[in-house]
Every structure is written in C-alpha cells, then in structure tokens.
Design an enzyme around this catalytic site. Structure first.
Site, PDB file in Angstrom:
ATOM      1  N   HIS A 191      -4.960  -2.648   7.268  1.00  0.00           N
ATOM      2  CA  HIS A 191      -4.501  -3.620   6.544  1.00  0.00           C
ATOM      3  C   HIS A 191      -3.273  -4.596   7.106  1.00  0.00           C
ATOM      4  O   HIS A 191      -2.700  -5.299   6.595  1.00  0.00           O
ATOM      5  CB  HIS A 191      -3.692  -2.856   5.371  1.00  0.00           C
ATOM      6  N   TYR A 210       0.668  -1.138   0.034  1.00  0.00           N
ATOM      7  CA  TYR A 210       0.086   0.016   0.075  1.00  0.00           C
ATOM      8  C   TYR A 210       0.839   1.146   0.111  1.00  0.00           C
ATOM      9  O   TYR A 210       0.519   2.450  -0.473  1.00  0.00           O
ATOM     10  CB  TYR A 210      -1.052  -0.113   1.218  1.00  0.00           C
TER      11      TYR A 210
END
Length: 754
Positions: free
Chosen positions: A433, A276
C-alpha cells in the site's frame, strides 16, 4: 526482523502457549471472547445507570430490531464491493454480532433465535458455494470476491456464535461447526495460503478469523494455526497481491504474532499507513481481548512492550484537528477516529492499558461505546467525570519493526483556536500500500489540508466506480511521486516506480527537534530514490515575530553525480489568487508528460522566474496562503491540473504549482509557506490578504551549512542556519553570514534581526 530475535522472553511465551493450548485446551464457559460470563453480570447490574452505555445499547437495539423485522436474507454471492449481495452479507455480519451481544446483555431470546436462524441459513448455503464468480482478487473468497471479506465475516460472526453457544444446543452446534465453521476456517487458511500465510493487514484478518472461531470451538489446532501460521510453505513463487506486492518474503514468519511483531515500529506506527492501521486495529484488538479473557496468563497486551495499546496512541496522533487520519500511502480522506474500528480500539485500550483518562475524551467525541466490559469501563469513566483532554503534540514516529526504517514526523503549532500541522514522511515503502514519496509532506491549518497528499484513487464500496475497488489511476497517479510534494528527477518516480526496489530502502532521519515550540524542525536524508543522488529536506515550523501565523520554511538540497532535471510540486487546494511571474496559458491543453503520473496533468500555465523571489498565493476555505520561493534565473514555473488521460473522470481536478530546475547537478530549493488573513463571503471582507514577506534568500551554503534569511515588509529579518553534516546537540558552531558572525551550540540556530 522477526519476533524470535526481538524478544528474549518470546520463546518462553510461545512454548507456554503451546503447552497451555495442547494440555489444557480452552475449556471455559460462554461467552468468552469480548464478553465473559462475569462481565455480562456486571453489565446487567449497571444497565439504566450509565448514560453513554445505555444510549449505545438503545442505538444498537433499534438497528437490530429493524433487521429482525426485515427478515433473514443470505443471497447467492455475485457482486464486487458496493454491490447488493456484497453489502447484504456485510450487513449480516455486523447485525448478527450485535444481536448476539444484545441477547447476552438484555436476555431477550428473540436475539438468540435470530442469530441461530442466520447461522443455520449460512450452514445450508456455504457447502454449496464455489469460489466467488468475480475473479479480480489474488485470493478469492466464497461469500465475497476476496478472502479478506470472508475473514471479516468470520471475525464478527464468531463473536455472535460465542454469545448464543449455549442457547443453540449441542446437536445444532455440531452441524454448524461441521458444515460451516470448520470448512470456513480451513478455506481461508490452508485453502488460501497466499492470503493467510503472510504479513499484511489481509492476513491479520485471516489469522484472527481462524483464531476467534478456534477459541469458541475449543479447537487447539486452529488456534495454533492462527497464532503461528501454516506449518508448510505452499505459496507460489513470486505471486503478488492486488496491489503489486510480493505475498511473502523468503523465511518470513507468519501468523498473528508475526503480524504484531513485524509491521509495527516500537512507537506503534504501522508500516502500511494510518488508513490501514485503523482497519487492522479491530482484529488486532478484539483478538487480543479474546486471548486476554481466555488465556490471561499469556499477557498478550504486554507483547512487544505493549505495542498493541501503544499503536492506538500513534493512530490518534496521526490525525488532524477534526480527528481525520492523514492520508499517507493508500488512504481515503475523511476516514477518522469516529470509525467503528477506533471506537472498539479506544475502549479496549482504555480497559487494558491503565485506564488513561485522556482516552475518555476521544470516547466522548465518538459518542458511543463497544457493548462489552471495555465499553462499560469507558462509559463509567465518563459518567464519573474522570475525563481529561487528549492533547496531540509534535511527535516523531519511527518506522520498521526495530524503529530503524525512517519514520513520520508530525509538527504542530497551536495558538488558541488555530493549529498548523506539518506531516513529513521519510518512512519505508509501506508494504504493497506504499507510495513513491520519499521526503514528502502535507500541511494543515486546523482540519484544512493546505498542501495535500492525494491519498488513494478509489471510491470505496461504490459499485459504479470499478466495483468499489482500487482504480488503475491509483497506480498511474496516486502512488507516483508527482502526486506528492517532493522532488522528481527527470520526470521519473522514486525507484522508477518499482515496489520491489523501493521496499529495500527507507530514508534516514538527520534531525528532529521540537524542544523550542517556536522553532520546530525535521530534517531527513534520502540516498536511494535515485542512484547517485543525495537529497536532504529540512522543514521548520517557525513562529517568527512580525507574522500573523508561524511560517513553514522548506529547504530541499539535492546533489547528484550527473546533471538532471528536478521538479518540486506543491499540490495545493483552493483558488489561485496571484503570481508575480508572467505565464502563458495555452489555448489547447496538453499533458505535462507521458508517464509516472505526468500523463495525468494538464499543463495550464508556463512561465520563467524573472526575479530572485517568486510568489504564488491562493485562497482556501476563508484563509490566504502565499508561497515565496528563492528562485534562480531560468527556473521554470508550471501551473498544472489533474484530468489528462482520465476518460472515466476518476481523478479529482486538483491543482499544482511546480518549480523546475534543469540540467543541474547540485541545487537547493528554498520555499516559505505563509498562512495569513481571512475572507468572509458573508461580510465580503478580505483581511490581511497580502504576504508580509518582502524577500526570501539563501543567505549562505557550503558543504557543512545552509542559511536562509526571510525579510519582513517591516524591515526585520529572520535568519535560520542549519549544520547539515553535524547533528550533534552539543557541537559548537561559528559561521559568518553576510559579514555577521554567529556562534551557537547544536545543529541549528535562528534569530530575528531588527
């Protein structure tokens, strides 16, 4: 910790920004974002003389010309990611940005006409759109199923608009801004506060989308909103996103500057993980470039001690020898620095961070550049033969905005063409996440993952698999502790698999020492994953004489107030070769457990350690690997494989070997991973297929020290000693191990006894 406490000069920075925005506006000619009028002239003057840039232009031109022939298509949105309407609008945002750039560089009006016509089509469509019909997202978009993708669209399309701004004309611009861009920016900000007003990669895209279009339209209100977030906190209490994370902490700063300040550590590590971080670097870097071009006096690339450029170096180091990012937290395997985001990020970092010639070697491998001044600078540097190699060395990257929330250690040993890489994660939770994987590790030989981190359970943008979105197995398997190579207590994941609890804690570094390239160590402590249980893991990449390749020594100490069951899995890739313990293979498979990921593992084999050493070997991609474990009588050995309770076959059928110790308060797992030999399917020859280790022994352990002896088949013994309570580099130690006294300075000692 917010940026107002981290940077003494930030108050001046923000005040200056507000005054500049409010008093002076953003008045400047177009283009002004990633391209500038001056930059366009310089690029045009060099066209045809800079091979890499010219090749990049030709590649983009071919792609855009094909789309112009295809015609403009803006379908009514209806699909998840991977579906036709989703992918069509996604392609539109990519192509329109490239068409705008081509218009500026080549001067061909057909590209400006294409951009204008596309914008007019969206101007007609957008006011008619309700929320997207797919209701899965916590923040639905209009063009896409989530506001995140709507923001992606605006980040790119604002660049296209900037490139054709003067071509379009004032009358049509007024219509486009009133009917499309202004309501679009309002929708993803004040219309979606749960998406926009937080610290997360989602909101970074939203902040930048609003900021980029603000810079094009000279909209000071939107720019302030982008930089500092919404003025009023209108978020629903306790609302969570698609990944189960709380949207916003009480009192948390928001906006672009907060998204720069909070997720990045001082070393440039991004708390959500490299996958990410790669995704977010595009909006971070292009907006910074746009601010630098429009407001150079703000010195955005110097913010937080130059953290944006520093983060690019962190990302490049978070890759294996093939340039693929380590799949920490939610991360898709195979994503690499060849992605379009990293092409852009490397180019911008080169131009705005002193033109480091080592970045040119990455750009050479990428084989293309961004079509702006940064891309031209890179292409010129390569043409002028300024390139130097980017050398990835062992590195310890801190986590947390202040660098005090654990970290990720990468230890490398490269000899000629063979590179062994240890990645040990002792970081914070990693936002929504994150995975429950304290003190976990993965291990690579070159680009091969020998012992793996599973990554994410998702088929990104593949419509057949859950609309391309996260699968339920991401929560039931990929995030769970058993999916990682670390301790599980009583078949329960760290923090009981609760994100909110896990988000409160980070592991602590005890020792990181790579001064001696032959003995490199990372040791970290975790005291919160299981209340009342202290865990310390110490891993050594040890280039020990008598072995074909360096050994990986793993010492995992556990001390609890109560008796527990401890499982230590090793999730390996490849084909099992041999095991020195007897095991039973059941005729009927059953799941290993009922929850926390255990329900997804078939119990394929079961045995009990009968010797002081347990050996397990496997073959993967032409190399042999052997794990030698110092086991105790009664230790259970489990052979497991993914696939249970997976009716849609969403999980890979990967294998694990698990060492289980039962009903014990205090114990130490000692394992050595040995890479050796080779096998060629062409010659059908197996070379050095057997382990060179005769014995692994925990030679000594008390409250202050642990020692491990590794005996070679040639009779030599490697001895490693670690001081587990004193990590001082200057402390003097004396310890007697097996009637031999050793004295040394520092936290660890190693020797070879022949």
């Amino acid at each position: 910790m917010t940026y107002t406490r981290k940077n003494n000069w930030l108050g001046t920075f923000v005040l200056g920004l507000v005054l500049l925005v409010c008093q002076n506006g953003i008045a400047q000619g177009h283009p002004r974002l990633v391209l500038t009028q001056k930059g366009v002239k310089e690029i045009r003057s060099k066209l045809g003389t800079v091979p890499l840039f010219d090749a990049s232009v030709a590649e983009v031109k071919k792609e855009v010309d094909a789309e112009i022939l295809h015609g403009i298509e803006v379908p009514i949105p209806k699909d998840f990611s991977g579906g036709y309407t989703h992918e069509r609008h996604k392609k539109n945002w990519l192509i329109i940005q490239k068409a705008g750039v081509l218009y500026q560089i080549l001067g061909d009006k057909k590209y400006a006409v294409y951009v204008k016509d596309m914008l007019m089509a969206y101007t007609k469509l957008y006011p008619t759109l309700p929320l997207h019909p797919q209701e899965r997202s916590y923040a639905r978009g209009k063009l896409f199923w989530q506001a995140l993708n709507d923001s992606n669209w605006l980040v790119y399309v604002s660049q296209a608009y900037d490139c054709v701004y003067d071509f379009i004309g004032a009358k049509d611009r007024a219509i486009i801004e009133k009917e499309l861009f202004k309501p679009y920016a309002d929708f993803i900000s004040i219309g979606s506060p749960q998406f926009f007003n937080r610290v997360h990669n989602h909101s970074t895209w939203g902040n930048v989308a609003v900021g980029m279009i603000a810079l094009v339209m000279d909209d000071n209100e939107l720019l302030d909103r982008a930089l500092h977030g919404l003025k009023e906190d209108t978020l629903p209490v306790g609302m969570k996103d698609n990944d189960g994370g709380l949207i916003k902490k009480p009192g948390q700063k928001t906006g672009f500057l907060a998204n720069v300040d909070e997720p990045f550590s001082p070393d440039g590590y991004y708390n959500e993980g490299p996958y990410y971080q790669r995704y977010a670097m595009y909006p971070f870097m292009v907006f910074a470039e746009a601010l630098q071009n429009t407001k150079p006096e703000l010195k955005i690339f110097e913010y937080k001690n130059g953290i944006l450029n520093k983060s690019i170096y962190a990302l490049l180091n978070l890759t294996n020898s093939a340039g693929e990012f380590f799949p920490l937290n939610d991360g898709q395997k195979g994503m690499s620095y060849y992605s379009r985001e990293l092409v852009s990020a490397v180019d911008i970092a080169y131009l705005y961070d002193g033109r480091d010639p080592s970045l040119l070697s990455i750009a050479e491998k990428q084989g293309r550049v961004q079509l702006d001044n940064s891309g031209m600078a890179v292409a010129l540097g390569i043409k002028n033969k300024l390139t130097k190699p980017f050398i990835k060395k062992s590195i310890d990257l801190s986590d947390g905005s202040d660098g005090q929330e654990g970290g990720v250690a990468i230890i490398r040993n490269k000899i000629k063409d063979n590179e062994l890489t240890l990645v040990m994660k002792y970081a914070a939770q990693g936002s929504s996440h994150g995975h429950f994987d304290k003190l976990s590790f993965s291990y690579y030989q070159n680009s091969d993952e020998i012992l793996q981190d599973y990554g994410l359970a998702r088929f990104v943008n593949i419509e057949q698999k859950g609309g391309g979105n996260y699968l339920k197995e991401n929560a039931t398997w990929a995030k769970q502790t058993i999916a990682h190579n670390t301790i599980i207590q009583n078949e329960t994941s760290h923090f009981k698999g609760d994100f909110e609890i896990g988000n409160l804690y980070a592991s602590k570094k005890y020792l990181y020492d790579v001064y001696n390239p032959k003995v490199q160590i990372i040791s970290a402590i975790e005291d919160n994953a299981y209340p009342g249980t202290h865990m310390q893991r110490s891993m050594v990449l040890w280039d020990l004489e008598g072995y074909e390749k360096p050994l990986l020594l793993d010492i995992f100490q556990v001390d609890s107030k109560t008796a527990n069951q401890y499982d230590l899995p090793f999730n390996y890739l490849g084909q099992m070769m041999t095991a020195n313990f007897k095991y039973e293979s059941p005729k009927t498979l059953e799941p290993l457990g009922t929850a926390f990921g255990y329900q997804h593992l078939w119990k394929e084999g079961f045995g009990v350690a009968a010797e002081a050493n347990t050996k397990f070997s496997w073959l993967y991609d032409g190399s042999f690997y052997t794990m030698t474990s110092a086991t105790s009588a009664g230790d259970e050995l489990i052979l497991a494989r993914l696939g249970a309770n997976d009716p849609n076959f969403n999980l890979r059928r990967d294998a694990s070997v698990i060492i289980r110790k039962k009903n014990i308060k205090k114990t130490t797992f000692v394992n050595v991973i040995e890479s050796h030999g080779s096998y060629s399917p062409v010659t059908e020859n197996a070379v050095n297929a057997f382990s060179a280790i005769a014995n692994v022994e925990k030679a000594y352990e008390d409250e202050k020290y642990v020692a491990v002896a590794i005996k070679n088949t040639n009779g030599s013994v490697g001895l490693f000693i670690l001081a587990t309570e004193d990590n001082s580099t200057t402390a003097q130690h004396t310890l007697t191990v097996k009637d031999q006294t050793y004295s040394w300075v520092g936290a660890h000692y190693s020797t070879l006894i022949k």
